[in-house]
Scaffold this active site. Structure first.
Site, PDB file in Angstrom:
ATOM      1  N   GLY A 106     -27.662  10.208  30.932  1.00  0.00           N
ATOM      2  CA  GLY A 106     -29.015   9.519  30.912  1.00  0.00           C
ATOM      3  C   GLY A 106     -29.028   8.613  29.895  1.00  0.00           C
ATOM      4  N   THR A 107     -29.242   7.375  29.762  1.00  0.00           N
ATOM      5  CA  THR A 107     -29.324   6.755  28.640  1.00  0.00           C
ATOM      6  C   THR A 107     -30.644   5.732  28.901  1.00  0.00           C
ATOM      7  OG1 THR A 107     -27.714   4.924  29.691  1.00  0.00           O
ATOM      8  CG2 THR A 107     -26.896   6.640  27.941  1.00  0.00           C
ATOM      9  N   HIS A 133     -43.503  23.922  30.466  1.00  0.00           N
ATOM     10  CA  HIS A 133     -43.624  22.712  29.576  1.00  0.00           C
ATOM     11  C   HIS A 133     -44.403  21.984  30.476  1.00  0.00           C
ATOM     12  CE1 HIS A 133     -42.774  18.963  27.560  1.00  0.00           C
ATOM     13  NE2 HIS A 133     -42.020  18.561  28.653  1.00  0.00           N
ATOM     14  N   PRO A 160     -39.348  18.182  36.016  1.00  0.00           N
ATOM     15  CA  PRO A 160     -40.125  19.474  35.219  1.00  0.00           C
ATOM     16  C   PRO A 160     -39.109  20.358  34.632  1.00  0.00           C
ATOM     17  CG  PRO A 160     -40.344  19.682  37.646  1.00  0.00           C
ATOM     18  CD  PRO A 160     -39.645  18.312  37.510  1.00  0.00           C
ATOM     19  N   VAL A 161     -38.981  20.414  33.244  1.00  0.00           N
ATOM     20  CA  VAL A 161     -37.569  21.299  32.742  1.00  0.00           C
ATOM     21  C   VAL A 161     -37.492  22.368  32.986  1.00  0.00           C
ATOM     22  CG1 VAL A 161     -38.665  21.638  30.437  1.00  0.00           C
ATOM     23  CG2 VAL A 161     -36.378  21.256  30.576  1.00  0.00           C
ATOM     24  N   TYR A 193     -17.364  11.901  33.173  1.00  0.00           N
ATOM     25  CA  TYR A 193     -17.394  13.548  33.312  1.00  0.00           C
ATOM     26  C   TYR A 193     -16.126  14.036  32.581  1.00  0.00           C
ATOM     27  CZ  TYR A 193     -21.951  13.573  35.306  1.00  0.00           C
ATOM     28  OH  TYR A 193     -23.485  13.509  35.709  1.00  0.00           O
ATOM     29  N   VAL A 252     -35.331   8.289  26.551  1.00  0.00           N
ATOM     30  CA  VAL A 252     -35.303   9.674  25.968  1.00  0.00           C
ATOM     31  C   VAL A 252     -33.738   9.546  25.504  1.00  0.00           C
ATOM     32  CG1 VAL A 252     -35.155  11.973  25.936  1.00  0.00           C
ATOM     33  CG2 VAL A 252     -37.181  10.668  26.972  1.00  0.00           C
ATOM     34  N   ASN A 278     -35.591  14.802  41.146  1.00  0.00           N
ATOM     35  CA  ASN A 278     -34.649  15.284  40.050  1.00  0.00           C
ATOM     36  C   ASN A 278     -33.812  16.544  40.374  1.00  0.00           C
ATOM     37  OD1 ASN A 278     -35.403  13.207  38.442  1.00  0.00           O
ATOM     38  ND2 ASN A 278     -36.924  14.493  37.177  1.00  0.00           N
TER      39      ASN A 278
END
Length: 309
Positions: A8-9, A176, A122-123, A65, A12, A96
């Site tokens: 994921g670039t 979080h 949501p982590v 990968y 973040v 997600n």
């Protein structure tokens, strides 16, 4: 050779790449994104900076990968875009779930040795889902948890007293998000309790309720004003990576799977270069314990969205 993978670039992932380059911890950094052009562009942009004396010479490239088979650490930031008007991070859950499950499937095909750091929101729910990947060691799957809330908590306290946040000893546990639990019962200022510090310093009494409300609210202030959040979460993630690679045996408030209760939630966690060593189920005040239980229930409901799809 030490290799880092960043999946994921976006805002973040790009910021983590920028910040981690300056620590000189890795010889190779592999960037993976569904938009390969973006990953290649980020790699090229960051390589251009290596002609400057202040930037370390690291092999940064876009990849697949298969390139992660010998990675030491893999950071997952891939996500559906955040909306400044969303009520909370759980609005990202449905999109997600498939993102994280697909990523974990691909990673587990090439390695089960890398420590995986989940940033995707949501982590807590995403860390739980990642931990269900068959055969992947659960002590190697870590969510950034409430480390960012902890930094905000310390900063808010420090701002009130007009002192350096590093003089504040405090942390946040739980979810979080809006169910983060500031552990006021264990806050101190350079070893002094808040009452002692306020008495000695003559500082105005702190409003705990107001500070507690601000811990999550300030993130959405950033999101609404800036359009995204990336600087503080990047620094938080890089701090975790640095501790792991240098085997510092740090204790951070991080998210991991609680197998007994079937939830992933943030608690003080000892980590080393193998991953999670121990999670500390600390003693809390009655009010803190109630809020922590509420956080667990909220995360469980978020995870159950997967089974309602």
């Amino acid at each position: 050779m030490m290799k880092l993978g960043i999946i994921g670039t976006g805002r973040v992932g790009s910021q983590i790449l920028t910040d981690i380059q300056y620590l000189n911890l890795f010889t190779d950094i592999i960037l993976i994104d569904t938009n390969q052009n973006v990953a290649e562009g980020e790699a090229l942009d960051h390589r251009h900076a290596q002609g400057l004396s202040t930037t370390n010479h690291i092999n940064v490239k876009s990849g697949s990968y298969d390139d992660l088979k010998d990675a030491s650490v893999i950071v997952v930031t891939a996500s559906a875009p955040m909306n400044p008007n969303m009520p909370d991070r759980t609005a990202l859950t449905k999109n997600n779930i498939s993102v994280v499950e697909c990523i974990m499937t691909q990673i587990s095909k090439v390695t089960k040795e890398a420590i995986i750091i989940l940033v995707t929101n949501p982590v807590d729910a995403m860390t739980y889902l990642a931990s269900q990947t068959e055969g992947y060691p659960r002590h190697k799957i870590i969510g950034t948890g409430t480390l960012l809330e902890t930094a905000r908590f310390k900063t808010l306290i420090a701002d009130h007293y007009n002192i350096d946040p590093k003089s504040v000893e405090a942390f946040v546990i739980g979810e979080h998000g809006q169910h983060a639990v500031p552990v006021w019962s264990k806050v101190s200022i350079a070893g002094m309790t808040l009452d002692e510090f306020e008495g000695i310093s003559g500082k105005e009494r702190i409003d705990k309720d107001f500070i507690g409300e601000q811990i999550d609210q300030v993130s959405f202030n950033v999101l609404r004003n800036k359009g995204w959040t990336n600087a503080a979460i990047s620094k938080s993630t890089v701090e975790i990576i640095r501790s792991i690679v240098l085997n510092e045996k740090s204790i951070f408030p991080l998210t991991s799977l609680n197998q007994k209760e079937q939830v992933a939630i943030s608690l003080p966690t000892l980590i080393n270069d193998e991953g999670i060593v121990q999670v500390y189920d600390i003693h809390l005040s009655d009010d803190e314990q109630k809020r922590f239980n509420n956080a667990k229930n909220f995360i469980k409901k978020t995870v159950h969205i997967k089974y309602e799809l």
